[in-house]
Design a protein around this motif. Structure first.
Motif, PDB file in Angstrom:
ATOM      1  N   ASP A  38       0.828  -1.207   0.000  1.00  0.00           N
ATOM      2  CA  ASP A  38       0.000   0.000   0.000  1.00  0.00           C
ATOM      3  C   ASP A  38       0.861   1.254   0.000  1.00  0.00           C
ATOM      4  OD1 ASP A  38      -2.282  -1.519   0.033  1.00  0.00           O
ATOM      5  OD2 ASP A  38      -2.636  -1.319   2.185  1.00  0.00           O
ATOM      6  N   THR A  39       2.101   1.132   0.445  1.00  0.00           N
ATOM      7  CA  THR A  39       3.006   2.279   0.495  1.00  0.00           C
ATOM      8  C   THR A  39       3.737   2.417  -0.836  1.00  0.00           C
ATOM      9  OG1 THR A  39       3.364   1.942   2.870  1.00  0.00           O
ATOM     10  CG2 THR A  39       4.951   3.324   1.705  1.00  0.00           C
ATOM     11  N   PRO A  40       3.626   3.572  -1.511  1.00  0.00           N
ATOM     12  CA  PRO A  40       4.340   3.760  -2.776  1.00  0.00           C
ATOM     13  C   PRO A  40       5.845   3.586  -2.598  1.00  0.00           C
ATOM     14  CG  PRO A  40       2.748   5.530  -2.420  1.00  0.00           C
ATOM     15  CD  PRO A  40       2.829   4.747  -1.140  1.00  0.00           C
ATOM     16  N   LYS A  41       6.495   3.033  -3.613  1.00  0.00           N
ATOM     17  CA  LYS A  41       7.939   2.819  -3.559  1.00  0.00           C
ATOM     18  C   LYS A  41       8.584   3.423  -4.796  1.00  0.00           C
ATOM     19  CE  LYS A  41      11.315  -0.852  -2.553  1.00  0.00           C
ATOM     20  NZ  LYS A  41      11.454  -2.298  -2.266  1.00  0.00           N
ATOM     21  N   LEU A  42       9.436   4.409  -4.572  1.00  0.00           N
ATOM     22  CA  LEU A  42      10.111   5.127  -5.647  1.00  0.00           C
ATOM     23  C   LEU A  42      11.516   4.558  -5.845  1.00  0.00           C
ATOM     24  CD1 LEU A  42      10.110   7.589  -7.610  1.00  0.00           C
ATOM     25  CD2 LEU A  42      10.952   8.971  -5.692  1.00  0.00           C
ATOM     26  N   HIS A  43      11.879   4.304  -7.093  1.00  0.00           N
ATOM     27  CA  HIS A  43      13.174   3.699  -7.416  1.00  0.00           C
ATOM     28  C   HIS A  43      14.021   4.661  -8.244  1.00  0.00           C
ATOM     29  CE1 HIS A  43      11.573  -0.407  -6.417  1.00  0.00           C
ATOM     30  NE2 HIS A  43      10.443   0.155  -6.824  1.00  0.00           N
ATOM     31  N   TYR A  44      15.293   4.818  -7.838  1.00  0.00           N
ATOM     32  CA  TYR A  44      16.188   5.673  -8.622  1.00  0.00           C
ATOM     33  C   TYR A  44      17.635   5.410  -8.224  1.00  0.00           C
ATOM     34  CZ  TYR A  44      17.658   9.671 -11.405  1.00  0.00           C
ATOM     35  OH  TYR A  44      18.237  10.468 -12.366  1.00  0.00           O
ATOM     36  N   PHE A  45      18.550   5.989  -8.986  1.00  0.00           N
ATOM     37  CA  PHE A  45      19.980   5.870  -8.698  1.00  0.00           C
ATOM     38  C   PHE A  45      20.309   6.591  -7.390  1.00  0.00           C
ATOM     39  CE2 PHE A  45      19.633   5.675 -13.354  1.00  0.00           C
ATOM     40  CZ  PHE A  45      20.311   4.494 -13.603  1.00  0.00           C
ATOM     41  N   ASN A  46      21.387   6.180  -6.752  1.00  0.00           N
ATOM     42  CA  ASN A  46      21.782   6.786  -5.485  1.00  0.00           C
ATOM     43  C   ASN A  46      22.619   8.046  -5.715  1.00  0.00           C
ATOM     44  OD1 ASN A  46      23.991   5.445  -6.512  1.00  0.00           O
ATOM     45  ND2 ASN A  46      24.558   4.411  -4.595  1.00  0.00           N
ATOM     46  N   ILE A  47      21.995   9.046  -6.355  1.00  0.00           N
ATOM     47  CA  ILE A  47      22.635  10.337  -6.597  1.00  0.00           C
ATOM     48  C   ILE A  47      21.727  11.436  -6.065  1.00  0.00           C
ATOM     49  CG2 ILE A  47      23.928   9.579  -8.632  1.00  0.00           C
ATOM     50  CD1 ILE A  47      21.757  10.844 -10.366  1.00  0.00           C
ATOM     51  N   SER A  48      22.322  12.590  -5.785  1.00  0.00           N
ATOM     52  CA  SER A  48      21.564  13.717  -5.255  1.00  0.00           C
ATOM     53  C   SER A  48      21.020  14.583  -6.392  1.00  0.00           C
ATOM     54  CB  SER A  48      22.453  14.575  -4.352  1.00  0.00           C
ATOM     55  OG  SER A  48      22.964  13.816  -3.280  1.00  0.00           O
ATOM     56  N   TYR A  49      19.846  15.107  -6.209  1.00  0.00           N
ATOM     57  CA  TYR A  49      19.227  16.058  -7.144  1.00  0.00           C
ATOM     58  C   TYR A  49      19.188  15.530  -8.578  1.00  0.00           C
ATOM     59  CZ  TYR A  49      18.641  19.571  -3.584  1.00  0.00           C
ATOM     60  OH  TYR A  49      18.211  20.237  -2.476  1.00  0.00           O
ATOM     61  N   GLY A  50      18.771  14.281  -8.719  1.00  0.00           N
ATOM     62  CA  GLY A  50      18.561  13.705 -10.037  1.00  0.00           C
ATOM     63  C   GLY A  50      17.097  13.828 -10.431  1.00  0.00           C
ATOM     64  N   ARG A  51      16.672  12.995 -11.378  1.00  0.00           N
ATOM     65  CA  ARG A  51      15.324  13.104 -11.927  1.00  0.00           C
ATOM     66  C   ARG A  51      14.237  12.693 -10.923  1.00  0.00           C
ATOM     67  NH1 ARG A  51      14.981  14.042 -17.297  1.00  0.00           N
ATOM     68  NH2 ARG A  51      12.934  13.073 -17.467  1.00  0.00           N
ATOM     69  N   SER A  52      14.607  12.017  -9.874  1.00  0.00           N
ATOM     70  CA  SER A  52      13.605  11.606  -8.892  1.00  0.00           C
ATOM     71  C   SER A  52      13.406  12.633  -7.781  1.00  0.00           C
ATOM     72  CB  SER A  52      14.008  10.276  -8.243  1.00  0.00           C
ATOM     73  OG  SER A  52      15.129  10.466  -7.386  1.00  0.00           O
TER      74      SER A  52
END
Length: 210
Positions: free
Chosen positions: A3-17
Motif C-alpha cells: 500500500d506504500t508507494p515505492k520510488l526507485h532511482y539511482f543513489n545520486i543527489s538532485y537527479g530526476r527523482s
C-alpha cells in the motif's frame, strides 16, 4: 504490491527523482525510496516499466516516466492545480524544462575532460543561456512567488531541483543573476515550511561531505 508507494532511482543527489521525492515530503505522504548504484543498473533495468529510472510502484501497478510520476504524486499532495488552465500551464512549464535540460545532454555524454570543458563554455554562452531566457520570459506571466497561480506546484519543485542540481555545479553563480524569476521561485520553495526539515538535513549532509 504494498500500500506504500515505492520510488526507485539511482543513489545520486538532485537527479530526476528529486522533485518527486520532495512532492511526497511536501504532502506528508508516506513512501519508500529504493536507490541503487550505476553498476547495479543492468541487472535492475528489466524490472523498470520502460527500462528507465525513476519509476514508482503503487498498489495498482507500476508508473514510469518522470513527469507522469510527478503529476500522479502532485495530485495527491496538493501540488497540481484543479483549474484546467493552471494545470495546462504547469504541464507547459514542465515540458519546457525538458528543453532546458536537453541542451546539457552532450556535456554529460562527453568523456574527454578538455572537450567537456569546451562544451560547457559554449553551452553557457549559447544554448543554455538562450533556453533559460525563454523560460524566464514565460515565468514572468505569474505575479506571485511561484510559477503558476499563488501556490506551489510540481513545476516549482522541478525548477528548484534544477537550480540546486549538481549537474550545473560548473555554472558560475553570477550566471544566475540574469534569471530573477528562476531564483525567486527557487527561494520560495526553499522557504516552504513542509520542506524545512528535509532541506536542513540535506545541507548538513553536504557540509559533512565537503
Amino acid at each position: 504490491m504494498s500500500d506504500t508507494p515505492k520510488l526507485h532511482y539511482f543513489n545520486i543527489s538532485y537527479g530526476r527523482s528529486e522533485a518527486i521525492r520532495l512532492a511526497f515530503i511536501y504532502g506528508n505522504l508516506p513512501f519508500e525510496y529504493n536507490t541503487f548504484s550505476f553498476p547495479e543498473w543492468p541487472a535492475i533495468k528489466p524490472t523498470a516499466p520502460w527500462g528507465t529510472a525513476p519509476w514508482l510502484d503503487v498498489k495498482q501497478g507500476q508508473i514510469g516516466q518522470t513527469q507522469a510520476i510527478l503529476r500522479y504524486v502532485g495530485k495527491q499532495t496538493g501540488l497540481y492545480p484543479k483549474d484546467d488552465f493552471e494545470a495546462a500551464k504547469v504541464d507547459e512549464l514542465l515540458c519546457a524544462l525538458e528543453d532546458v535540460t536537453g541542451v546539457l545532454r552532450p556535456i554529460f555524454q562527453e568523456q574527454d575532460p578538455a572537450k567537456k570543458k569546451e562544451l560547457q563554455e559554449a553551452t553557457l554562452k549559447g544554448d543554455l543561456k538562450n533556453s533559460l531566457e525563454r523560460y524566464e520570459r514565460n515565468l514572468q506571466q505569474s505575479q506571485s512567488n511561484f510559477a503558476v497561480g499563488s501556490s506551489p506546484s510540481i513545476t516549482d519543485l522541478s525548477i528548484f531541483v534544477i537550480r540546486r542540481a549538481h549537474m550545473l555545479s560548473w555554472v558560475p553563480t553570477s550566471f544566475w543573476d540574469n534569471f530573477k524569476r528562476f531564483n525567486q521561485i527557487t527561494e520560495a520553495v526553499a522557504q516552504l515550511p513542509a520542506l524545512q526539515a528535509e532541506l536542513s538535513k540535506q545541507q548538513q549532509q553536504q557540509q559533512q561531505q565537503s
